[in-house]
Scaffold this motif. Structure first.
Motif, short mmCIF file in Angstrom:
data_model
loop_
_atom_site.label_atom_id
_atom_site.label_comp_id
_atom_site.label_asym_id
_atom_site.label_seq_id
_atom_site.Cartn_x
_atom_site.Cartn_y
_atom_site.Cartn_z
N GLN A 339 -1.81 -8.57 1.65
CA GLN A 339 -0.97 -7.79 2.55
C GLN A 339 0.31 -8.53 2.95
O GLN A 339 1.39 -7.92 3.00
N GLY A 343 2.49 -7.81 -0.19
CA GLY A 343 3.03 -6.61 0.44
C GLY A 343 2.21 -5.35 0.25
O GLY A 343 2.73 -4.25 0.39
N HIS A 495 6.43 -9.92 10.80
CA HIS A 495 6.74 -8.58 11.30
C HIS A 495 7.60 -8.57 12.56
O HIS A 495 8.13 -7.51 12.92
N GLU A 518 6.61 -18.13 4.28
CA GLU A 518 5.72 -17.87 3.15
C GLU A 518 5.24 -19.17 2.50
O GLU A 518 4.05 -19.34 2.20
#
Length: 582
Positions: A339, A343, A495, A518
């Motif tokens: 996720q 993505g 987010h 990341e």
């Protein structure tokens, strides 16, 4: 052969079956035969009543349905948590308890439920557990309107699951003769391995069209099906020696395991100095310490500690723990990787895990043939080594990893698990006298639950610490509020922080922070994979050193009855056959 049953038996044939001779109970294919018209010799029946022997594979199907019911519930609510939190107004603490209380109750009561099943009847305890599971699922699906109500339902479901899981394996151990038992246990092991992961997939599919209550509806309906099938097919079996239940041992083991699992689950997120976590750790030390002390002094221990003198028992337990450490830890990490890095949405993230389950489903039933050819030492140690190699491959993942790059190492891990788990489970069960099958089942199931909890806790902690250290320098220049959000978790940074940076400083600056976040998270993940690889390599070495080889295993399987449970050979399978009296 075991001694003839006492005259008050209501569930066992009142006479023994003479080897090679037909009886009124076994005239041919309609009773104990293999379908050739000739009765099965008593040695092949292994003391199992002919009518039970005839339907043993259908009994296995019913047991696996019951097992699947409780395993699905273990992983079915993760994807539903956002929607049910919105509907019921759950606080963060309530969300934690909705997820964790099932596992806590489940793990803490396994030993007590299994021992009660041995004493009073395994089928009746399993059926009672399914009734509790159905009732609590129905309550959650139809009547729950608050967080407290849902937490209560999950706790009751965990109680029901604790009554179901160990008794399914105990019944399998008592309806299959020793030469067929490894294959039956391998099928059970495959279902146990894929059940939790399939629960996540099923809930994702349901949530795509229905609300969170549908998850409880489907789980309850599956439990009803299992309840009916068990009532029709499953024989009653119990410890014919009428070993008393060690109630003090049950209380102490429940306190100790409850505290240990709670500390493992909550420690990484709340910190190991949190008062609640410290209380859990103290309860674990005192509860398990007093449990061990009591087991050496009571005449009828819930867990005979002499079993640990047999290295096969201890190494089999270690193998089960390592395998479920891998399974739960891997799926915990994969759900986030799919996720947050790739993505995918929740449904797609659950669906793409389906191929990962295939090796377990395909290989597990075939493993007994491999064990017969190579012996458990070779198969278990190779399986653990294969798992270690898969984790080592995963330690090379980077932020630009693709789905196929993720799939290959995880498939290698699951292939290794499929090789190691069935023989480890079968050896653990054969180390315990068959009349005390619940003791072996409870040990097997508890090591699985503890291994899974440790997998999530340890890999989660490594992920969090690797991420935190990786972003420390990069976030120093961010405003205090954004820096705090970035340090909370990778998901929050992705987010909330990245969009805020894009709005205030531009897309190029946001892309730089995104790459840093990341890379840091992936660094934490690769550290977790490397630690898992080392643990699996160590377990492989221990298995190679202490597990029986092919000739020794074959001799134990061929013996009409094994030596005492504390020896290095499979335990004496005294009594406890299907249909044994109370």
């Amino acid at each position: 052969m075991s001694a003839p049953p006492p005259p008050d038996s209501a569930t066992t044939p009142d006479r023994e079956i003479a080897p090679g001779r037909p009886t009124d109970d076994a005239p041919g294919a309609s009773d104990g035969s293999r379908g050739t018209g000739a009765p099965v010799p008593a040695d092949d029946l292994d003391g199992i009543p002919p009518d039970v022997y005839r339907r043993r594979w259908r009994v296995l199907t019913a047991m696996c349905t019951s097992l699947l019911t409780v395993m699905l519930a273990n992983g079915s609510l993760n994807l539903a948590l956002p929607s049910l939190s919105t509907d019921l107004g759950l606080t963060t603490l309530q969300q934690t308890w909705v997820i964790d209380l099932y596992s806590l109750t489940f793990a803490a009561l396994l030993f007590t439920a299994a021992t009660v099943g041995d004493r009073y009847g395994r089928r009746i305890v399993m059926q009672a557990g399914l009734v509790v599971f159905v009732a609590s699922s129905a309550y959650a699906a139809l009547a729950v309107d608050s967080g407290a109500g849902l937490i209560l339902a999950r706790g009751l479901m965990g109680l029901g699951a604790a009554m179901v899981m160990p008794t399914t394996l105990s019944i399998i151990n008592n309806v299959f003769p020793r030469h067929e038992r490894p294959r039956a246990i391998a099928v059970w092991t495959g279902i146990a391995g894929v059940g939790t992961a399939f629960g996540s997939v099923l809930s994702g599919m349901l949530l795509e069209r229905y609300d969170w209550r549908s998850v409880f509806v489907v789980g309850g309906l599956l439990a009803v099906g299992a309840l009916v099938a068990n009532q029709i097919l499953a024989p009653e079996s119990r410890d014919e020696r009428r070993t008393p239940v060690d109630w003090w041992g049950g209380v102490l083991s429940t306190i100790g395991i409850l505290g240990l699992v709670y500390a493992i689950i909550e420690g990484p997120s709340h910190g190991f100095t949190d008062p609640g976590v410290l209380v859990g750790a103290v309860a674990a030390v005192l509860g398990l310490g007093l449990f061990a002390w009591w087991q050496t002094r009571t005449d009828h221990p819930m867990l005979d500690l002499k079993l640990f003198r047999n290295p096969v028992f201890g190494v089999s337990s270690l193998t089960c723990a390592i395998a479920f450490f891998a399974l739960f830890g891997a799926f915990y990490a994969l759900a986030q990787l799919f996720q947050l890095i790739l993505g995918y949405g929740p449904l797609k993230a659950s669906l793409v895990t389906l191929p990962i389950m295939l090796p377990m489903m395909i290989l597990a039933p075939l493993v007994p043939n491999i064990v017969r050819a190579w012996g458990p030492r070779a198969v278990i140690s190779v399986g653990l080594t294969v798992m270690a190699v898969g984790f080592l491959l995963g330690s090379g993942w980077e932020a630009d990893v693709t789905y196929w790059g993720v799939l290959l190492p995880i498939l290698v891990v699951i292939v290794g698990m499929a090789l190691a788990m069935p023989p480890a489970t079968e050896l653990l069960m054969s180390s315990v006298p068959r009349n005390r099958s619940g003791m072996g089942s409870a040990m097997n199931d508890t090591t699985r639950e503890l291994g899974g909890a440790l997998g999530i806790a340890i890999l989660g902690s490594l992920l969090a610490s690797g991420y935190a250290s990786g972003i420390a320098d990069a976030v120093r220049d961010l405003p205090a509020e954004l820096r705090g959000l970035a340090e909370d978790s990778f998901a929050v940074a992705l987010h909330a922080v990245v969009p805020a940076v894009a709005e205030s400083a531009g897309e190029e600056a946001a892309a730089g922070y995104l790459a840093t976040f990341e890379a840091a998270w992936m660094n934490g993940l690769t550290q977790a994979m490397l630690v898992s690889s080392i643990l699996a390599f160590v377990a492989a070495a221990v298995a190679f050193a202490f597990m029986p080889g092919r000739s020794k295993h074959a001799a134990g399987m061929a013996a009409a009855s094994g030596p005492a449970a504390g020896s290095a050979e499979p335990a004496a399978e005294e009594s406890g056959k299907a249909g044994a009296p109370a």
